[in-house]
Design an enzyme around this catalytic site. Structure first.
Site, short mmCIF file in Angstrom:
data_model
loop_
_atom_site.label_atom_id
_atom_site.label_comp_id
_atom_site.label_asym_id
_atom_site.label_seq_id
_atom_site.Cartn_x
_atom_site.Cartn_y
_atom_site.Cartn_z
N ASP A 48 74.67 140.03 60.07
CA ASP A 48 73.72 138.74 60.20
C ASP A 48 72.50 139.26 60.76
O ASP A 48 72.39 140.25 61.46
CB ASP A 48 74.62 137.76 61.23
CG ASP A 48 73.50 136.50 61.39
OD1 ASP A 48 72.88 136.18 60.36
OD2 ASP A 48 73.75 135.95 62.29
N HIS B 230 75.05 135.52 69.19
CA HIS B 230 76.13 134.82 68.81
C HIS B 230 77.13 134.71 69.94
O HIS B 230 77.43 135.42 70.81
CB HIS B 230 77.12 135.80 67.71
CG HIS B 230 76.12 136.04 66.53
ND1 HIS B 230 76.58 137.24 65.67
CD2 HIS B 230 75.16 135.53 65.87
CE1 HIS B 230 75.68 137.12 64.56
NE2 HIS B 230 75.29 136.01 64.81
N SER C 196 74.15 140.15 68.92
CA SER C 196 75.71 139.71 69.07
C SER C 196 76.24 140.53 70.05
O SER C 196 75.65 140.28 71.12
CB SER C 196 76.31 139.81 67.45
OG SER C 196 77.47 139.22 67.51
#
Length: 201
Positions: free
Chosen positions: A141, A48, A21
């Site tokens: 995540d 992401h 991310s």
């Protein structure tokens, strides 16, 4: 949990899934820098990005790497030696016949695409012949997905939190289960190269 690659890795891996991310583009660039031509292992990445923005990740990394780089499409089969990026706004899964599936199901941990979704589906498809790498990021995540890879007998590797631009994601993964490797990017790259060397032979 290993902090250094003290012995050669002998595990055969047929696919690698990667998640990142915040800070992920730089981390991936370091991890994948100058991969050797003739690379064999297919790799799929969830990074992401804001859903409303078009992704140029495939084009950016295609200019940097000597291997084919593509944005994954629905029903596209995974091809040896290629790198695939999840498109923004879709969950990316790997089916048991080892092709991609895209879906618009609700976000997981505020993320779509979700690292957990990719990793869990890949664990079902590849079982112990899968490796999962989780890098820098600002949410949880990937922790559950990496654990699913572990339960399926696959190899799990996490970026050293002290090195990560944002350590939240690596720390969440370590809290969920003890990965096979917790390493700085330079050594994660060595691990990736060792997996490729085993695959070649």
């Amino acid at each position: 949990m290993k902090r250094h690659l003290r012995s050669p890795v002998r595990k055969r891996v047929d696919a690698v899934v990667l998640g990142a991310s915040a800070g992920g583009i730089d981390a991936l660039s370091t991890l994948l820098h100058d991969l050797p031509a003739g690379w064999h292992i297919p790799m799929a990445v969830v990074l992401h990005l804001p859903e409303e923005h078009e992704s140029h990740l495939a084009e950016i990394f295609a200019q940097r790497l000597p291997i084919p780089v593509r944005e994954a499409n629905d029903k596209m089969p995974l091809t040896d030696g290629s790198l695939y990026f999840a498109p923004p706004g879709y969950h990316l899964s790997i089916e048991r016949e080892r092709s991609f599936s895209l879906s618009c199901e609700p976000p997981v941990l505020f993320s779509r695409p979700s690292i957990d979704v990719l990793m869990a589906s890949a664990a079902d498809a590849y079982g112990p012949a899968l490796a999962g790498f989780l890098l820098t990021g600002a949410n949880d995540d990937g922790a559950e997905g990496l654990h699913r890879i572990h339960l399926a007998g696959g190899l799990t590797a996490v970026q050293e939190p002290k090195e990560a631009q944002i350590p939240t994601m690596p720390l969440a993964a370590i809290a969920r289960h003890i990965p096979d490797y917790v390493l700085p990017l330079r050594e994660l790259r060595n691990l990736l190269l060792q997996l490729e060397a085993v695959r070649e032979h």
